[in-house]
Design a protein around this motif. Structure first.
Motif, PDB file in Angstrom:
ATOM      1  N   GLY A 255     -23.807 -22.350  40.709  1.00 38.67           N
ATOM      2  CA  GLY A 255     -22.354 -22.378  40.657  1.00 38.67           C
ATOM      3  C   GLY A 255     -21.742 -21.133  41.272  1.00 38.67           C
ATOM      4  N   PRO A 256     -20.431 -21.033  41.201  1.00 36.88           N
ATOM      5  CA  PRO A 256     -19.757 -19.847  41.727  1.00 36.88           C
ATOM      6  C   PRO A 256     -20.012 -18.638  40.833  1.00 36.88           C
ATOM      7  N   CYS A 257     -19.681 -17.481  41.310  1.00 32.90           N
ATOM      8  CA  CYS A 257     -19.747 -16.260  40.513  1.00 32.90           C
ATOM      9  C   CYS A 257     -18.845 -16.455  39.298  1.00 32.90           C
TER      10      CYS A 257
ATOM     11  N   ALA B  21     -14.843 -16.708  39.450  1.00 38.44           N
ATOM     12  CA  ALA B  21     -14.293 -18.017  39.072  1.00 38.44           C
ATOM     13  C   ALA B  21     -13.320 -17.866  37.908  1.00 38.44           C
ATOM     14  N   PHE B  22     -13.661 -17.039  36.929  1.00 41.74           N
ATOM     15  CA  PHE B  22     -12.757 -16.766  35.807  1.00 41.74           C
ATOM     16  C   PHE B  22     -11.457 -16.168  36.318  1.00 41.74           C
ATOM     17  N   LEU B  23     -11.557 -15.151  37.159  1.00 40.91           N
ATOM     18  CA  LEU B  23     -10.360 -14.479  37.662  1.00 40.91           C
ATOM     19  C   LEU B  23      -9.511 -15.392  38.544  1.00 40.91           C
ATOM     20  N   ALA B  24     -10.150 -16.357  39.201  1.00 38.98           N
ATOM     21  CA  ALA B  24      -9.424 -17.318  40.040  1.00 38.98           C
ATOM     22  C   ALA B  24      -8.832 -18.468  39.222  1.00 38.98           C
ATOM     23  N   GLY B  25      -9.170 -18.520  37.925  1.00 36.83           N
ATOM     24  CA  GLY B  25      -8.643 -19.576  37.062  1.00 36.83           C
ATOM     25  C   GLY B  25      -9.320 -20.917  37.244  1.00 36.83           C
ATOM     26  N   GLU B  26     -10.558 -20.908  37.730  1.00 38.60           N
ATOM     27  CA  GLU B  26     -11.272 -22.170  37.934  1.00 38.60           C
ATOM     28  C   GLU B  26     -11.594 -22.832  36.594  1.00 38.60           C
TER      29      GLU B  26
ATOM     30  N   GLY C 112     -13.449 -24.585  33.638  1.00 40.08           N
ATOM     31  CA  GLY C 112     -14.836 -24.453  33.205  1.00 40.08           C
ATOM     32  C   GLY C 112     -15.323 -23.018  33.179  1.00 40.08           C
ATOM     33  N   TYR C 113     -14.506 -22.085  33.661  1.00 42.10           N
ATOM     34  CA  TYR C 113     -14.897 -20.674  33.680  1.00 42.10           C
ATOM     35  C   TYR C 113     -13.908 -19.815  32.895  1.00 42.10           C
ATOM     36  N   GLU C 114     -13.250 -20.433  31.920  1.00 41.77           N
ATOM     37  CA  GLU C 114     -12.275 -19.719  31.118  1.00 41.77           C
ATOM     38  C   GLU C 114     -12.968 -18.739  30.179  1.00 41.77           C
ATOM     39  N   HIS C 115     -12.314 -17.614  29.978  1.00 37.61           N
ATOM     40  CA  HIS C 115     -12.727 -16.600  29.017  1.00 37.61           C
ATOM     41  C   HIS C 115     -11.464 -16.058  28.371  1.00 37.61           C
TER      42      HIS C 115
ATOM     43  N   ARG D 218     -18.583 -15.655  26.703  1.00 40.63           N
ATOM     44  CA  ARG D 218     -18.524 -17.093  26.460  1.00 40.63           C
ATOM     45  C   ARG D 218     -19.706 -17.587  25.624  1.00 40.63           C
ATOM     46  N   TYR D 219     -20.796 -16.857  25.674  1.00 42.98           N
ATOM     47  CA  TYR D 219     -22.009 -17.215  24.938  1.00 42.98           C
ATOM     48  C   TYR D 219     -22.423 -16.045  24.038  1.00 42.98           C
ATOM     49  N   PRO D 220     -21.611 -15.716  23.041  1.00 42.36           N
ATOM     50  CA  PRO D 220     -21.896 -14.520  22.241  1.00 42.36           C
ATOM     51  C   PRO D 220     -23.060 -14.717  21.280  1.00 42.36           C
TER      52      PRO D 220
END
Length: 173
Positions: free
Chosen positions: A22-24, A28-33, A35-38, A53-55
């Motif tokens: 997948g993407p970085c 991806a989080f910073l781009a708002g994609e 499935g990559y929300e944090h 996301r996986y603590p």
């Protein structure tokens, strides 16, 4: 908050596929994609901090440069590295203030084959965790990840942000 004694199994095969194909995840989080929300804790324009996301531990956060950097030695100048470490320290202090851990683990993980974007882990170990479940054991998703509701994540982020605000006030005086 999530219970350390009842972690959810981690889909390690799916996770490896996601980070390798997948993407970085940071970009991806910073781009708002999708499935990559944090849950964002901090953003100074050059660095971000967000809840993992996986603590495997309560309050586990990640700190990364906004710019895609893959080599902590070759891609950061000494000044950039020290600025990054100042943010790691600030986030670790805020997480510690919010959660009162017995110890806070700070480390940089990742691989050129997956999770290549340089990032630091800020992992607060709660008091009372038996020795055999501390250190690497406490960090390994193979041992399960904590289950949080969105409401619990937001409540946790409010506590850490409040601690960050207090640190800012303390540093200004």
């Amino acid at each position: 908050m999530s219970d350390l004694d009842d972690p959810a199994p981690m889909d390690l095969v799916g996770y490896a596929r996601r980070v390798r194909d997948g993407p970085c995840f940071v970009c991806a989080f910073l781009a708002g994609e999708p499935g990559y929300e944090h849950v964002l804790l901090y953003d100074d324009g050059a660095h971000v901090a967000f809840l993992n996301r996986y603590p495997t531990l309560p309050g586990y956060a990640l700190v990364a440069p906004r710019r895609h950097v893959e080599d902590v030695v070759g891609d950061l100048t000494p000044t950039e590295y020290l600025a990054m470490q100042a943010v790691v320290h600030r986030i670790a202090r805020a997480v510690a203030e919010a959660l009162q851990p017995e110890r806070t683990y700070l480390l940089s993980l990742g691989s050129m084959r997956g999770n290549a974007h340089v990032h630091w882990h800020v992992a607060p170990l709660p008091p009372g965790v038996p020795y055999e479940r501390q250190q690497y054991h406490a960090l390994m998703a193979e041992n399960g990840v904590l289950r949080y509701s969105q409401k619990e994540l937001e409540e946790l982020s409010v506590r850490v942000r409040a601690a960050l605000d207090q640190l800012g006030e303390d540093e200004a005086s």
